[in-house]
Design a protein around this motif. Structure first.
Motif, PDB file in Angstrom:
ATOM      1  N   THR A 178       0.858  -1.190   0.000  1.00 34.30           N
ATOM      2  CA  THR A 178       0.000   0.000   0.000  1.00 34.30           C
ATOM      3  C   THR A 178       0.896   1.243   0.000  1.00 34.30           C
ATOM      4  OG1 THR A 178       0.016   0.224   2.392  1.00 34.30           O
ATOM      5  CG2 THR A 178      -1.687  -1.231   1.459  1.00 34.30           C
ATOM      6  N   PRO A 179       0.305   2.426  -0.288  1.00 37.76           N
ATOM      7  CA  PRO A 179       1.122   3.648  -0.273  1.00 37.76           C
ATOM      8  C   PRO A 179       1.840   3.870   1.063  1.00 37.76           C
ATOM      9  CG  PRO A 179      -0.961   4.079  -1.360  1.00 37.76           C
ATOM     10  CD  PRO A 179      -1.051   2.673  -0.818  1.00 37.76           C
ATOM     11  N   ARG A 180       1.171   3.598   2.170  1.00 35.03           N
ATOM     12  CA  ARG A 180       1.826   3.794   3.480  1.00 35.03           C
ATOM     13  C   ARG A 180       2.970   2.831   3.677  1.00 35.03           C
ATOM     14  NH1 ARG A 180      -1.674   4.247   8.894  1.00 35.03           N
ATOM     15  NH2 ARG A 180       0.362   3.773   9.770  1.00 35.03           N
ATOM     16  N   GLU A 181       2.749   1.575   3.315  1.00 33.32           N
ATOM     17  CA  GLU A 181       3.808   0.564   3.437  1.00 33.32           C
ATOM     18  C   GLU A 181       4.985   0.906   2.526  1.00 33.32           C
ATOM     19  OE1 GLU A 181       0.552  -2.999   4.363  1.00 33.32           O
ATOM     20  OE2 GLU A 181       1.428  -2.787   2.347  1.00 33.32           O
ATOM     21  N   THR A 182       4.643   1.442   1.354  1.00 33.73           N
ATOM     22  CA  THR A 182       5.675   1.834   0.392  1.00 33.73           C
ATOM     23  C   THR A 182       6.547   2.944   0.964  1.00 33.73           C
ATOM     24  OG1 THR A 182       4.273   1.197  -1.453  1.00 33.73           O
ATOM     25  CG2 THR A 182       6.048   2.748  -1.942  1.00 33.73           C
ATOM     26  N   GLU A 183       5.903   3.925   1.611  1.00 30.11           N
ATOM     27  CA  GLU A 183       6.660   5.017   2.228  1.00 30.11           C
ATOM     28  C   GLU A 183       7.596   4.499   3.300  1.00 30.11           C
ATOM     29  OE1 GLU A 183       4.682   8.597   3.792  1.00 30.11           O
ATOM     30  OE2 GLU A 183       3.654   8.630   1.840  1.00 30.11           O
ATOM     31  N   ALA A 184       7.094   3.559   4.084  1.00 33.61           N
ATOM     32  CA  ALA A 184       7.930   2.983   5.148  1.00 33.61           C
ATOM     33  C   ALA A 184       9.124   2.248   4.532  1.00 33.61           C
ATOM     34  CB  ALA A 184       7.100   2.053   6.033  1.00 33.61           C
ATOM     35  N   MET A 185       8.894   1.544   3.436  1.00 35.64           N
ATOM     36  CA  MET A 185       9.988   0.826   2.780  1.00 35.64           C
ATOM     37  C   MET A 185      10.998   1.813   2.211  1.00 35.64           C
ATOM     38  SD  MET A 185      11.727  -1.772   1.860  1.00 35.64           S
ATOM     39  CE  MET A 185      10.869  -3.314   2.209  1.00 35.64           C
ATOM     40  N   ALA A 186      10.518   2.910   1.645  1.00 41.48           N
ATOM     41  CA  ALA A 186      11.430   3.931   1.113  1.00 41.48           C
ATOM     42  C   ALA A 186      12.304   4.486   2.237  1.00 41.48           C
ATOM     43  CB  ALA A 186      10.643   5.051   0.437  1.00 41.48           C
ATOM     44  N   ALA A 187      11.691   4.734   3.394  1.00 42.37           N
ATOM     45  CA  ALA A 187      12.453   5.257   4.537  1.00 42.37           C
ATOM     46  C   ALA A 187      13.507   4.245   4.969  1.00 42.37           C
ATOM     47  CB  ALA A 187      11.506   5.577   5.693  1.00 42.37           C
ATOM     48  N   LEU A 188      13.129   2.974   4.950  1.00 44.06           N
ATOM     49  CA  LEU A 188      14.067   1.923   5.341  1.00 44.06           C
ATOM     50  C   LEU A 188      15.237   1.835   4.352  1.00 44.06           C
ATOM     51  CD1 LEU A 188      14.918  -0.443   7.088  1.00 44.06           C
ATOM     52  CD2 LEU A 188      13.246  -1.882   5.905  1.00 44.06           C
ATOM     53  N   GLU A 203      11.704  -0.245  -9.434  1.00 46.42           N
ATOM     54  CA  GLU A 203      10.388  -0.074  -8.819  1.00 46.42           C
ATOM     55  C   GLU A 203       9.457   0.576  -9.824  1.00 46.42           C
ATOM     56  OE1 GLU A 203       9.168  -1.349  -5.586  1.00 46.42           O
ATOM     57  OE2 GLU A 203       7.606  -0.759  -6.979  1.00 46.42           O
ATOM     58  N   HIS A 204       8.180   0.206  -9.738  1.00 39.60           N
ATOM     59  CA  HIS A 204       7.190   0.808 -10.631  1.00 39.60           C
ATOM     60  C   HIS A 204       6.546   2.028 -10.011  1.00 39.60           C
ATOM     61  CE1 HIS A 204       7.339  -2.089 -13.780  1.00 39.60           C
ATOM     62  NE2 HIS A 204       7.217  -3.079 -12.936  1.00 39.60           N
ATOM     63  N   LYS A 205       6.718   2.180  -8.695  1.00 41.94           N
ATOM     64  CA  LYS A 205       6.018   3.273  -8.007  1.00 41.94           C
ATOM     65  C   LYS A 205       6.818   4.553  -8.176  1.00 41.94           C
ATOM     66  CE  LYS A 205       3.495   0.372  -4.955  1.00 41.94           C
ATOM     67  NZ  LYS A 205       3.864  -0.983  -4.527  1.00 41.94           N
ATOM     68  N   MET A 206       6.346   5.411  -9.083  1.00 36.59           N
ATOM     69  CA  MET A 206       7.106   6.596  -9.478  1.00 36.59           C
ATOM     70  C   MET A 206       7.292   7.581  -8.332  1.00 36.59           C
ATOM     71  SD  MET A 206       7.977   5.809 -12.379  1.00 36.59           S
ATOM     72  CE  MET A 206       7.499   4.531 -13.505  1.00 36.59           C
ATOM     73  N   ASP A 207       6.284   7.707  -7.455  1.00 33.58           N
ATOM     74  CA  ASP A 207       6.429   8.627  -6.324  1.00 33.58           C
ATOM     75  C   ASP A 207       7.609   8.201  -5.471  1.00 33.58           C
ATOM     76  OD1 ASP A 207       4.224   9.819  -7.247  1.00 33.58           O
ATOM     77  OD2 ASP A 207       2.880   9.209  -5.613  1.00 33.58           O
ATOM     78  N   MET A 208       7.662   6.909  -5.224  1.00 31.82           N
ATOM     79  CA  MET A 208       8.729   6.382  -4.380  1.00 31.82           C
ATOM     80  C   MET A 208      10.081   6.585  -5.047  1.00 31.82           C
ATOM     81  SD  MET A 208       9.464   2.444  -3.472  1.00 31.82           S
ATOM     82  CE  MET A 208      10.609   1.923  -2.197  1.00 31.82           C
ATOM     83  N   ILE A 209      10.159   6.234  -6.306  1.00 34.85           N
ATOM     84  CA  ILE A 209      11.419   6.338  -7.047  1.00 34.85           C
ATOM     85  C   ILE A 209      11.895   7.794  -7.106  1.00 34.85           C
ATOM     86  CG2 ILE A 209      12.186   6.310  -9.463  1.00 34.85           C
ATOM     87  CD1 ILE A 209      12.708   3.673  -8.222  1.00 34.85           C
ATOM     88  N   SER A 210      10.964   8.711  -7.360  1.00 35.87           N
ATOM     89  CA  SER A 210      11.338  10.133  -7.447  1.00 35.87           C
ATOM     90  C   SER A 210      11.879  10.637  -6.118  1.00 35.87           C
ATOM     91  CB  SER A 210      10.137  11.007  -7.815  1.00 35.87           C
ATOM     92  OG  SER A 210       9.541  10.530  -8.957  1.00 35.87           O
ATOM     93  N   ALA A 211      11.244  10.204  -5.029  1.00 37.41           N
ATOM     94  CA  ALA A 211      11.652  10.690  -3.709  1.00 37.41           C
ATOM     95  C   ALA A 211      12.971  10.055  -3.266  1.00 37.41           C
ATOM     96  CB  ALA A 211      10.555  10.394  -2.684  1.00 37.41           C
ATOM     97  N   LEU A 212      13.211   8.844  -3.718  1.00 40.73           N
ATOM     98  CA  LEU A 212      14.335   8.058  -3.196  1.00 40.73           C
ATOM     99  C   LEU A 212      15.624   8.259  -4.003  1.00 40.73           C
ATOM    100  CD1 LEU A 212      14.718   5.928  -0.959  1.00 40.73           C
ATOM    101  CD2 LEU A 212      14.029   4.173  -2.616  1.00 40.73           C
ATOM    102  N   CYS A 213      15.467   8.399  -5.321  1.00 37.80           N
ATOM    103  CA  CYS A 213      16.641   8.285  -6.189  1.00 37.80           C
ATOM    104  C   CYS A 213      17.115   9.644  -6.690  1.00 37.80           C
ATOM    105  CB  CYS A 213      16.317   7.404  -7.394  1.00 37.80           C
ATOM    106  SG  CYS A 213      15.777   5.772  -6.911  1.00 37.80           S
TER     107      CYS A 213
END
Ligand SMILES: Nc1ncnc2c1ncn2[C@@H]1O[C@H](COP(=O)(O)OP(=O)(O)O)[C@@H](O)[C@H]1O
Ligand SMILES: [Mg+2]
Length: 251
Positions: A178-188, A203-213
């Motif tokens: 889920t989006p919340r779980e994804t955020e937690a994984m990004a933080a980890l 990763e396919h989740k663009m929000d996560m990729i943009s924030a992380l990379c």
């Protein structure tokens, strides 16, 4: 840290990876995206020696690792997670990390003979530190197969971290979350990368990729179609077209 030069891999007539040249700097969190079947996992498989390259070369640090065997690549400090998890369902969380730490993925811990008690205590402490770091400390004695998916993915990450890799390859670490779980994984992921560890994330989740990379590479049909900062890459016409074309093809 990682460099590929015109790296290619064909399966029969299918060019899964086509002349891919990439450079990932030490300590960087580098994103690898692209439609399904674009060659992302194949890149991980060729870098880690699961499949030999059809052509091209791979360097780790300054050292060429093209077509080394998986065990040799692991020994040089590369670890990965799998899109389809590779944890041992019927072992406990603790045992899973313990086994990964020993590089003996098929041996059950209680069958291991460790004559050196001090070394064993230190290894146990290290497993506990890894479980602590990945948020799994209170699940150490649970069977891995009984964990919810996000915890299974954390366990997969803990196993990859067990040998303190310099380069960590993560294949869809937030898949099915889920989006919340994804955020937690990004933080980890940010935390495990913080000490200067180099990470490459599919990763396919663009929000996560943009924030992380800091930087991304986009593959389509095995070829690089764009590379650079997330904002620029994700608004690149070829990238938009690759994704739209793909969705239209799926429909
Ligand atoms: N072992 C294999 N044998 C045959 N074809 C493969 C194999 N592995 C991957 N492929 C093909 O290579 C292409 C790229 O696959 P993959 O790297 O898994 O894509 P992605 O991870 O980007 O979704 C796909 O067309 C896939 O079917
Ligand atoms: Mg894949």
């Amino acid at each position: 840290m990682l460099r590929t030069e015109a790296l290619s891999r064909a399966f029969g007539g299918l060019q899964a990876l086509a002349e891919l040249s990439l450079e990932v700097a030490p300590g960087e969190i580098f994103g690898l995206i692209g439609p399904n079947g674009s060659g992302k996992t194949t890149l991980f498989n060729v870098v880690t020696g699961v499949y030999p390259a059809s052509a091209g070369r791979v360097w780790l640090g300054g050292e060429e690792i093209t077509n080394l065997k998986p065990a040799q690549v692991i020994r040089r400090g590369v670890a990965r997670t799998f899109q389809n998890l590779r944890i041992f369902q019927r072992m406990t969380v603790f045992e899973n990390v313990w086994a990964a730490q020993h590089g003996l993925p098929t041996l059950r811990p209680r069958e291991l003979v460790l004559p050196d008690r001090a070394a064993e205590a230190e290894r146990r402490a290290e497993v506990r530190r890894l479980l602590e770091a990945t948020g799994l400390a209170d699940r150490a004695e649970m069977l891995a197969g009984g964990l919810p998916l996000p915890d299974q993915r954390r366990l997969e990450l803990a196993r990859a971290l067990a040998r303190d890799p310099a380069l960590l390859l993560l294949d869809e670490p937030a898949g099915g979350m889920t989006p919340r779980e994804t955020e937690a994984m990004a933080a980890l992921i940010r935390e495990v990368a913080a000490p200067g560890r180099t990470c490459m994330v599919i990763e396919h989740k663009m929000d996560m990729i943009s924030a992380l990379c800091g930087r991304l590479c986009v593959l389509n049909f095995g070829r690089k179609i764009a590379e650079g900062a997330p904002d620029a890459v994700l608004s690149h016409p070829d990238v938009l077209e690759a994704y739209l074309g793909h969705e239209a093809g799926d429909a």
